[in-house]
Enzyme design. Structure first.
Site, PDB file in Angstrom:
ATOM      1  N   ARG A  21      11.986 -30.069  17.910  1.00 19.43           N
ATOM      2  CA  ARG A  21      11.417 -28.748  17.660  1.00 19.43           C
ATOM      3  C   ARG A  21      12.502 -27.707  17.916  1.00 19.43           C
ATOM      4  O   ARG A  21      13.418 -27.932  18.712  1.00 19.43           O
ATOM      5  CB  ARG A  21      10.230 -28.487  18.585  1.00 19.43           C
ATOM      6  CG  ARG A  21       9.087 -29.490  18.453  1.00 19.43           C
ATOM      7  CD  ARG A  21       7.993 -29.203  19.474  1.00 19.43           C
ATOM      8  NE  ARG A  21       6.878 -30.136  19.361  1.00 19.43           N
ATOM      9  CZ  ARG A  21       6.781 -31.270  20.051  1.00 19.43           C
ATOM     10  NH1 ARG A  21       7.740 -31.615  20.904  1.00 19.43           N
ATOM     11  NH2 ARG A  21       5.736 -32.064  19.900  1.00 19.43           N
ATOM     12  N   LYS A  36       6.574 -30.483  24.721  1.00 20.68           N
ATOM     13  CA  LYS A  36       5.375 -29.757  25.130  1.00 20.68           C
ATOM     14  C   LYS A  36       4.776 -30.400  26.381  1.00 20.68           C
ATOM     15  O   LYS A  36       4.832 -31.604  26.561  1.00 20.68           O
ATOM     16  CB  LYS A  36       4.342 -29.771  24.000  1.00 20.68           C
ATOM     17  CG  LYS A  36       4.775 -28.979  22.766  1.00 20.68           C
ATOM     18  CD  LYS A  36       3.689 -29.008  21.704  1.00 20.68           C
ATOM     19  CE  LYS A  36       4.076 -28.175  20.499  1.00 20.68           C
ATOM     20  NZ  LYS A  36       3.033 -28.200  19.438  1.00 20.68           N
ATOM     21  N   HIS A  65      10.886 -26.501  11.238  1.00 20.64           N
ATOM     22  CA  HIS A  65       9.939 -27.607  11.167  1.00 20.64           C
ATOM     23  C   HIS A  65      10.140 -28.435   9.895  1.00 20.64           C
ATOM     24  O   HIS A  65       9.757 -29.608   9.856  1.00 20.64           O
ATOM     25  CB  HIS A  65       8.503 -27.073  11.243  1.00 20.64           C
ATOM     26  CG  HIS A  65       7.731 -27.645  12.383  1.00 20.64           C
ATOM     27  ND1 HIS A  65       8.134 -27.508  13.697  1.00 20.64           N
ATOM     28  CD2 HIS A  65       6.594 -28.383  12.421  1.00 20.64           C
ATOM     29  CE1 HIS A  65       7.266 -28.119  14.492  1.00 20.64           C
ATOM     30  NE2 HIS A  65       6.333 -28.672  13.737  1.00 20.64           N
ATOM     31  N   ARG A 106      12.326 -31.129  10.852  1.00 19.92           N
ATOM     32  CA  ARG A 106      11.561 -32.095  11.658  1.00 19.92           C
ATOM     33  C   ARG A 106      10.699 -32.986  10.759  1.00 19.92           C
ATOM     34  O   ARG A 106      10.641 -34.208  10.934  1.00 19.92           O
ATOM     35  CB  ARG A 106      10.709 -31.335  12.663  1.00 19.92           C
ATOM     36  CG  ARG A 106       9.887 -32.186  13.625  1.00 19.92           C
ATOM     37  CD  ARG A 106       9.321 -31.273  14.719  1.00 19.92           C
ATOM     38  NE  ARG A 106       8.190 -31.833  15.422  1.00 19.92           N
ATOM     39  CZ  ARG A 106       8.273 -32.637  16.481  1.00 19.92           C
ATOM     40  NH1 ARG A 106       9.476 -33.010  16.916  1.00 19.92           N
ATOM     41  NH2 ARG A 106       7.188 -33.066  17.097  1.00 19.92           N
ATOM     42  N   HIS A 140       5.194 -37.008  20.053  1.00 15.31           N
ATOM     43  CA  HIS A 140       3.759 -36.860  19.847  1.00 15.31           C
ATOM     44  C   HIS A 140       3.010 -37.692  20.892  1.00 15.31           C
ATOM     45  O   HIS A 140       3.367 -38.845  21.142  1.00 15.31           O
ATOM     46  CB  HIS A 140       3.349 -37.354  18.451  1.00 15.31           C
ATOM     47  CG  HIS A 140       3.769 -36.430  17.354  1.00 15.31           C
ATOM     48  ND1 HIS A 140       3.838 -36.822  16.034  1.00 15.31           N
ATOM     49  CD2 HIS A 140       4.130 -35.117  17.378  1.00 15.31           C
ATOM     50  CE1 HIS A 140       4.234 -35.790  15.292  1.00 15.31           C
ATOM     51  NE2 HIS A 140       4.408 -34.763  16.084  1.00 15.31           N
ATOM     52  N   TYR A 196       2.495 -38.201   8.416  1.00 16.98           N
ATOM     53  CA  TYR A 196       3.716 -38.407   7.634  1.00 16.98           C
ATOM     54  C   TYR A 196       3.614 -39.638   6.745  1.00 16.98           C
ATOM     55  O   TYR A 196       4.274 -39.723   5.720  1.00 16.98           O
ATOM     56  CB  TYR A 196       4.925 -38.543   8.580  1.00 16.98           C
ATOM     57  CG  TYR A 196       5.204 -37.301   9.354  1.00 16.98           C
ATOM     58  CD1 TYR A 196       5.863 -36.220   8.778  1.00 16.98           C
ATOM     59  CD2 TYR A 196       4.789 -37.177  10.673  1.00 16.98           C
ATOM     60  CE1 TYR A 196       6.102 -35.061   9.501  1.00 16.98           C
ATOM     61  CE2 TYR A 196       5.033 -36.028  11.399  1.00 16.98           C
ATOM     62  CZ  TYR A 196       5.686 -34.979  10.801  1.00 16.98           C
ATOM     63  OH  TYR A 196       5.917 -33.829  11.518  1.00 16.98           O
TER      64      TYR A 196
END
Length: 308
Positions: free
Chosen positions: A159, A183, A253, A256, A279, A288
């Protein structure tokens, strides 16, 4: 109380919105259009009173909104418009139940359609390479920084906040890895490709010392020697894409998304990609795979002798 037809209840509800709720004129006008369409739908079903309407009829109305009605000159509505119309319909039924005009609120359990899942936009490999080349076309400190920045973004699928938050000590160029702080304070170690290692090494040797006007651990520095901001890093990518002649909306992004899609196209396991992206759930990563399924369909359609 004598039974009122749908049109009468609609008018009472609109009056209620104006008098009791103080709704704006535009809101009332929008509700009126939506409810007139609902009234016409019910009339076509020979449902003259709201007491005759059940939950199935409300759901059928939503289906018609999404399909459209060519005979009536009504185009299909987007999911967002269907959801807005449902707000008006549910409000009508809730009002009718509260006023004792119907026994139950049959629209209470009806939910709007889920918006279509937007697939990530990935760039072809050649366009990503063109952007990377354009970022480092010049040989000065900022160009070296920009090339290293974009190489890292694409090489490890980071990110933008993870890359701009990097400190020099987060890198291990000998081991070809980097610590990314994701995150929720979750750190992960991600491998770096050789081109990214070379670009970062060139920046550390020939670029960063010229930008480091004050002490600090940040890897990517701005012209004043402070940590490069997310906004400035975003602009680096936009400028490089423009110089590369990429006429698409490109964001950090995008790199990414491209990272994940190219890995899966190359045969990477989705759970490995999940770990690389940081994730928490493989379900997030599986979006994806929808992109790569489209690619597989194209290959199948053109290559298999019995595909058509």
């Amino acid at each position: 109380m004598p039974e009122q037809d749908v049109a009468e209840v609609v008018q009472r509800y609109l009056d209620h919105l104006v008098v009791e709720r103080g709704a704006a004129a535009n809101t009332v006008s929008s509700y009126r259009r939506d409810l007139e369409r609902y009234r016409d739908f019910l009339a076509g079903r020979r449902l003259a009173a709201l007491r005759d309407v059940d939950e199935a009829a409300v759901r059928d109305f939503l289906v018609q909104l999404r399909k459209g009605d060519p005979d009536a000159g009504q185009p299909a509505l987007a999911d967002s418009s269907v959801a807005r119309t449902l707000v008006a319909v549910r409000g009508l039924h809730k009002f009718a139940a509260a006023e004792g005009l119907v026994d139950t609120d049959v629209a209470h359990a009806v939910r709007p359609p889920k918006p279509a899942r937007r697939l990530p936009k990935a760039l072809p490999v050649d366009e990503v390479l063109a952007i990377l080349e354009a970022a480092g076309a010049a040989d000065h400190p900022r160009a070296l920084r920009d090339r290293a920045l974009l190489e890292l973004l694409y090489s490890c699928g980071a990110r933008i906040s993870e890359v701009t938050g990097l400190d020099v000590d987060d890198l291990d160029l000998e081991d070809r890895s980097v610590v990314l702080r994701g995150k929720g304070g979750k750190d992960r170690i991600v491998p770096i490709g050789r081109p990214a290692v070379a670009a970062v090494d060139a920046y550390l040797v020939r670029g960063r010392p010229s930008l480091a006007k004050k002490g600090g651990p940040a890897l990517f520095l701005n012209a004043r020697g402070g940590r490069l901001s997310r906004q400035s890093a975003w602009q680096v990518l936009v400028d490089a894409a423009e110089r590369a002649g990429i006429d698409k909306d490109v964001s950090p992004h995008t790199l990414r998304h491209s990272f994940a899609t190219h890995l899966l196209d190359g045969g990477a396991d989705v759970r490995v990609v999940q770990e690389l992206l940081g994730h928490s759930s493989v379900t997030t990563t599986q979006v994806y795979t929808l992109v790569t399924v489209n690619t597989m369909r194209e290959v199948y359609a053109t290559a298999h002798p019995r595909a058509r």
